[in-house]
Structure formats: C-alpha cells, structure tokens
Write a protein that holds these residues in place. Structure first.
Motif, mmCIF file in Angstrom:
data_model
loop_
_atom_site.group_PDB
_atom_site.id
_atom_site.type_symbol
_atom_site.label_atom_id
_atom_site.label_comp_id
_atom_site.label_asym_id
_atom_site.label_seq_id
_atom_site.Cartn_x
_atom_site.Cartn_y
_atom_site.Cartn_z
ATOM 1 N N GLU A 172 0.249 8.637 -4.446
ATOM 2 C CA GLU A 172 -0.205 7.741 -3.380
ATOM 3 C C GLU A 172 0.872 6.716 -3.034
ATOM 4 O O GLU A 172 1.114 6.412 -1.852
ATOM 5 N N SER A 173 1.513 6.178 -4.038
ATOM 6 C CA SER A 173 2.583 5.202 -3.805
ATOM 7 C C SER A 173 3.738 5.829 -3.050
ATOM 8 O O SER A 173 4.283 5.249 -2.094
ATOM 9 N N ARG A 174 4.121 7.031 -3.485
ATOM 10 C CA ARG A 174 5.249 7.697 -2.846
ATOM 11 C C ARG A 174 4.927 8.052 -1.399
ATOM 12 O O ARG A 174 5.785 7.929 -0.512
ATOM 13 N N ASP A 175 3.693 8.493 -1.144
ATOM 14 C CA ASP A 175 3.299 8.808 0.238
ATOM 15 C C ASP A 175 3.367 7.575 1.128
ATOM 16 O O ASP A 175 3.825 7.640 2.285
ATOM 17 N N ALA A 176 2.897 6.441 0.580
ATOM 18 C CA ALA A 176 2.938 5.203 1.362
ATOM 19 C C ALA A 176 4.386 4.775 1.616
ATOM 20 O O ALA A 176 4.734 4.326 2.723
ATOM 21 N N ALA A 179 5.969 7.017 4.271
ATOM 22 C CA ALA A 179 5.554 6.639 5.624
ATOM 23 C C ALA A 179 6.330 5.413 6.106
ATOM 24 O O ALA A 179 6.741 5.333 7.278
ATOM 25 N N ALA A 180 6.555 4.447 5.206
ATOM 26 C CA ALA A 180 7.313 3.246 5.577
ATOM 27 C C ALA A 180 8.763 3.596 5.903
ATOM 28 O O ALA A 180 9.350 3.046 6.851
ATOM 29 N N LEU A 181 9.343 4.521 5.145
ATOM 30 C CA LEU A 181 10.722 4.925 5.410
ATOM 31 C C LEU A 181 10.833 5.667 6.737
ATOM 32 O O LEU A 181 11.789 5.458 7.494
ATOM 33 N N VAL A 182 9.870 6.540 7.012
ATOM 34 C CA VAL A 182 9.892 7.282 8.281
ATOM 35 C C VAL A 182 9.857 6.308 9.456
ATOM 36 O O VAL A 182 10.626 6.435 10.432
ATOM 37 N N ALA A 183 8.980 5.312 9.370
ATOM 38 C CA ALA A 183 8.882 4.329 10.455
ATOM 39 C C ALA A 183 10.191 3.552 10.598
ATOM 40 O O ALA A 183 10.683 3.325 11.719
ATOM 41 N N ARG A 199 17.116 15.023 7.296
ATOM 42 C CA ARG A 199 16.320 14.590 6.146
ATOM 43 C C ARG A 199 15.112 13.762 6.581
ATOM 44 O O ARG A 199 14.079 13.774 5.918
ATOM 45 N N LEU A 200 15.244 13.054 7.675
ATOM 46 C CA LEU A 200 14.140 12.237 8.175
ATOM 47 C C LEU A 200 12.922 13.095 8.453
ATOM 48 O O LEU A 200 11.783 12.658 8.242
ATOM 49 N N GLU A 201 13.141 14.324 8.882
ATOM 50 C CA GLU A 201 12.026 15.215 9.192
ATOM 51 C C GLU A 201 11.408 15.823 7.938
ATOM 52 O O GLU A 201 10.214 16.133 7.923
ATOM 53 N N LYS A 202 12.210 16.012 6.885
ATOM 54 C CA LYS A 202 11.740 16.782 5.735
ATOM 55 C C LYS A 202 11.586 15.954 4.460
ATOM 56 O O LYS A 202 10.631 16.124 3.712
ATOM 57 N N ASN A 203 12.512 15.063 4.177
ATOM 58 C CA ASN A 203 12.406 14.221 2.983
ATOM 59 C C ASN A 203 13.215 12.947 3.192
ATOM 60 O O ASN A 203 14.388 12.872 2.807
ATOM 61 N N VAL A 219 20.554 1.746 5.295
ATOM 62 C CA VAL A 219 19.780 1.817 4.049
ATOM 63 C C VAL A 219 19.668 0.451 3.388
ATOM 64 O O VAL A 219 18.658 0.127 2.753
ATOM 65 N N ALA A 220 20.682 -0.385 3.547
ATOM 66 C CA ALA A 220 20.695 -1.691 2.874
ATOM 67 C C ALA A 220 19.471 -2.537 3.227
ATOM 68 O O ALA A 220 19.039 -3.378 2.425
ATOM 69 N N CYS A 221 18.896 -2.312 4.398
ATOM 70 C CA CYS A 221 17.730 -3.102 4.824
ATOM 71 C C CYS A 221 16.443 -2.287 4.833
ATOM 72 O O CYS A 221 15.428 -2.716 5.400
ATOM 73 N N ALA A 222 16.462 -1.106 4.204
ATOM 74 C CA ALA A 222 15.283 -0.236 4.194
ATOM 75 C C ALA A 222 14.173 -0.853 3.347
ATOM 76 O O ALA A 222 14.416 -1.714 2.493
ATOM 77 N N PRO A 223 12.922 -0.430 3.542
ATOM 78 C CA PRO A 223 11.817 -0.952 2.735
ATOM 79 C C PRO A 223 12.049 -0.723 1.243
ATOM 80 O O PRO A 223 12.741 0.213 0.828
ATOM 81 N N ASP A 224 11.440 -1.563 0.428
ATOM 82 C CA ASP A 224 11.551 -1.514 -1.034
ATOM 83 C C ASP A 224 10.365 -0.728 -1.588
ATOM 84 O O ASP A 224 9.206 -1.001 -1.238
ATOM 85 N N THR A 225 10.654 0.240 -2.439
ATOM 86 C CA THR A 225 9.587 1.081 -3.003
ATOM 87 C C THR A 225 8.538 0.257 -3.742
ATOM 88 O O THR A 225 7.362 0.604 -3.765
ATOM 89 N N ARG A 226 8.946 -0.852 -4.337
ATOM 90 C CA ARG A 226 8.012 -1.658 -5.131
ATOM 91 C C ARG A 226 6.927 -2.310 -4.270
ATOM 92 O O ARG A 226 5.878 -2.701 -4.772
ATOM 93 N N GLU A 227 7.187 -2.431 -2.970
ATOM 94 C CA GLU A 227 6.211 -3.026 -2.068
ATOM 95 C C GLU A 227 5.043 -2.089 -1.776
ATOM 96 O O GLU A 227 4.042 -2.506 -1.184
ATOM 97 N N HIS A 228 5.157 -0.825 -2.201
ATOM 98 C CA HIS A 228 4.144 0.166 -1.856
ATOM 99 C C HIS A 228 3.501 0.800 -3.089
ATOM 100 O O HIS A 228 2.872 1.846 -2.990
ATOM 101 N N LEU A 229 3.639 0.144 -4.238
ATOM 102 C CA LEU A 229 3.090 0.703 -5.473
ATOM 103 C C LEU A 229 1.586 0.487 -5.580
ATOM 104 O O LEU A 229 1.080 -0.609 -5.305
#
Length: 413
Positions: A172-176, A179-183, A199-203, A219-229
């Motif tokens: 669930e965390s990874r899916d969230a 989605a944030a990375l895709v956006a 890669r944006l389309e597949k992973n 990438v330096a300003c991309a969302p942080d994985t910890r925000e979606h745990l």
C-alpha cells in the motif's frame, strides 16, 4: 608466431596480489558470516532465462541491456547470472527447502553483465552475498546488515564506508508513493531523458536511479517515500533502526535509495564510500517479500545484500602477503632424495616448502631470497653423511647444524 590472445573485453585475470586480495575478501566474509549462522550455497553460473527476466522486471536495464543470454543446443534460453539472489531463491524452491525456514545463506562467485567496462565495473565481476530467507521480522533486516558491517570492519575498510538506509514500505505504501512519483515526473515529462520517460510508464521508481544529469536535478526535488508510509510499514522501519543501534551499526537515512528491482519492499540500504570515485557503492540490498513466490514457492519474506569483491579489494590498503616458504636446498643430485623427504616432512607439519629444481648452491640461495623464504635447509654431502642439515635463518643471517627432526620442530615453533 601467432598474435597473443587477450582476455575478452571487460574481464581480467586474478593473479598474484590481485588474487590474494580477492581471496582475502572471500575468506574474511566466510569467517564472519559463519559467526552469524549462515551456510554457504553454490548455484550454477547459468540459469533458465526466466529466473532473471521474471524477477528482475522485463523493463529493467539488466534484462533489456545487460544480460548474457543465448539459446543452448537444445533450444532452451540460458542466461549467465547477472546477480545471485534470484538463483538462491530458485534453489530454495527446487530443493524443497521452503519448509525449514528461516534459512541463512551465503554465496560467493562470478556474475556477468554486458556493461561499459570502467574502474570497479567489469563484464565478469564477482560478488559475495548473504540472504535470510523466510524471516519477516525486522531483526532479520538488522542482523543481515550487521553481518555486512562486521565484514567491512574485519577487512579494515569500515572506517571509510557509510551505511545509508531507506524504506519502500509495504504494498500500500509503495502504491501510494508510485502514484506520487507519477504525478511529479509527469509534470516534468518534457525534460526527462528518453529512458526515464519509458520508466515513467512502467516503473517510475527506477527514475530515481537515473544517472542522467538532467534527470538527477529533477529527482532531487521528488517526493519522499517516508511521506507515504502506512503505519505498519513505518513501525517496521523504526524497529530496524532500533536494532541497528543496538548492534552498534552507525547509519544515516537516504530517501533516494529505492532498489529498482521489482521484488524489493520495505528496507533498502547501501554501504557507500567516496574512495572509489563514481562507483561508490560497495554493498547493497534490501527486503524482498515476493521473489520466492515468483519461483513457484510459497510466500517467503526475505532480506539480503550483495557486495562487489573487486570493489572491496580496491579498498584494501595492501594485498595480504603470501606465506613465507622454507627453501630446501640439496647441494648436489646425491642429496635430492633426502631433500624430497625433508620437504615432505615440512609440508606434513603445515609449512610451505620450496625445492629449487636446478643450479648450484649460489643460484638456489638466490631463488630462496627471491621467494622471500624465511629459512633455508641446506643438505650437502657432509651433512648427509652425518645425518644433519644446515638451518640458515634468512632474516637473522645465522646458521646452525642440527637433525632434520630438530629443524622441523624449530621452524614449526
């Protein structure tokens, strides 16, 4: 005379100091992981291609660009292993070992990837690795990391290496997070590299591993994985950190570590150094909870790491010295039989013995010095008649006459 043949591009021979460094890394790792209860497995260096294409992801660089795959004479698709975690999981299932879990497995051997050769990166390279199979507990994550940290310190390279950790969270965390990375990356699609747009389309997580300088700025300003745990994932991550602290393993968090392979989840980590230039990662791994299932086995949460032997060997300040031999020197042909017997005694007592094959006493002594022998046992006509040998200490420059038994005992002590 034919032109001398060369090794294939991206491969090298392990000889002399290079081999001793390599051997020292492997033997040190073997000694350390034994203290943690790991057993060593050896899997084939080639596998059914599906072992890797099914688990590494059809869109990964390893599968699309780097694997050495070929059809054998029976028409089966075979791949030289580009990594060994998948092979270890395949072996677990093939050998019916999924009932007796958890299992701690260590491996060492060659891997193969078609890459541009550079310092610390070759087409045939060698890895050591450790896997804990069938353990969902965060203690397993911490213990396998601690074993890696122990190896680095046993090699004397730990001071210049830093452990960086992150978490990918549960499904669930990874899916969230995905989605944030895709956006986020979709908003920058026009300036992403061609590889990253694919890669944006597949992973999209793999974009975080991009080496393209323009991508890295985004990438330096991309969302942080910890925000979606999710809460459970955050708790597991906190427990891993707590155990690492108890083990005395220093670390720092790095939210950009994502482990691009499809089967990773939760803990991701790298041991990094600035002593190897661009190839700064010497050991890396994480938790993978779906890989054994991909091999046809039951759900088997697991965690592990792999380390490049060549990179670890480059960190060693010097190659381990070979054992210093004892030179056994017959002055003439009549003494060769006694020299052979004496060399056999030395070897039976666990010492390295070298016999010069030719030359007079002077030339044989020169060879002994070239071999950096610690002592020479000289057998001349007079010594043979008296049943003694001359023991010459090549460091101190002293020489004594004694029986062969006494000489062996002196050298052994």
């Amino acid at each position: 005379m034919p032109t001398p043949l060369q090794p294939p591009r991206g491969t090298h021979d392990l000889i002399g100091d290079d081999f001793r460094r390599h051997h020292h890394v492997v033997e040190t790792a073997r000694r350390v992981v034994t203290l943690y209860g790991f057993e060593e497995w050896a899997t084939p260096i080639f596998e059914d291609t599906r072992v890797f294409s099914r688990t590494l992801g059809e869109t990964s660089d390893v599968v699309t660009k780097e694997m050495y795959s070929f059809a054998d004479r029976g028409g089966d698709s075979i791949t030289l292993r580009p990594e060994n975690t998948a092979g270890i999981c395949r072996a677990l299932v093939t050998n019916g070992l999924t009932q007796g879990l958890p299992r701690k497995v260590f491996y060492a051997g060659p891997m193969f990837r078609y890459e541009r050769p550079q310092k610390g990166r070759t087409r045939q390279f060698h890895q050591i690795g450790a896997e804990i199979l069938g353990a969902p507990e965060p203690l397993a994550d911490a213990e396998v990391i601690a074993a890696g940290w122990h190896i680095l310190n046993a090699l004397g390279v730990g001071e210049g290496v830093v452990l960086e950790i992150n978490t990918l969270g549960d499904t669930e965390s990874r899916d969230a997070y995905r989605a944030a990375l895709v956006a986020y990356f979709s908003a920058h699609r026009d300036v992403l590299s061609e590889d990253s747009r694919m890669r944006l389309e597949k992973n999209p997580l793999r974009i975080l591993d991009s080496k393209n300088e323009g991508d890295r700025q985004i990438v330096a300003c991309a969302p942080d994985t910890r925000e979606h745990l999710q809460q459970a994932a955050a708790t597991l991550y906190a427990e891993v950190q707590s155990y690492l602290t108890r083990f005395g393993v220093p670390f720092r968090e790095n939210p950009r570590i994502v482990r691009g392979l499809d089967y990773y989840s939760h803990t991701a980590f790298e041991f990094v150094t600035d002593r190897l230039g661009a190839q700064g990662t010497v050991m890396a791994g994480g938790r993978y909870n779906g890989l054994v299932e991909e091999m046809g086995g039951p759900p088997t949460p697991s965690v592990g790491w792999a380390a490049g032997i060549e990179r670890l060997a480059m960190l060693l300040t010097q190659a381990p010295a070979p054992p210093r031999p004892v030179a056994v020197i017959p002055v003439g042909e009549a003494q060769e039989a006694a020299a052979l017997d004496l060399a056999a005694r030395l070897r039976a007592a666990g010492m390295v013995a070298e016999i010069a094959y030719r030359g007079n006493l002077k030339r044989r002594m020169e060879r002994a010095n070239k071999l950096h022998a610690r002592a020479a046992l000289i057998l001349g006509e007079e010594e043979t008649a008296r049943g003694v040998v001359q023991l010459r200490d090549l460091d101190a420059g002293t020489q004594e006459s004694m029986t062969a038994e006494d000489a062996v005992a002196r050298l052994r002590s």
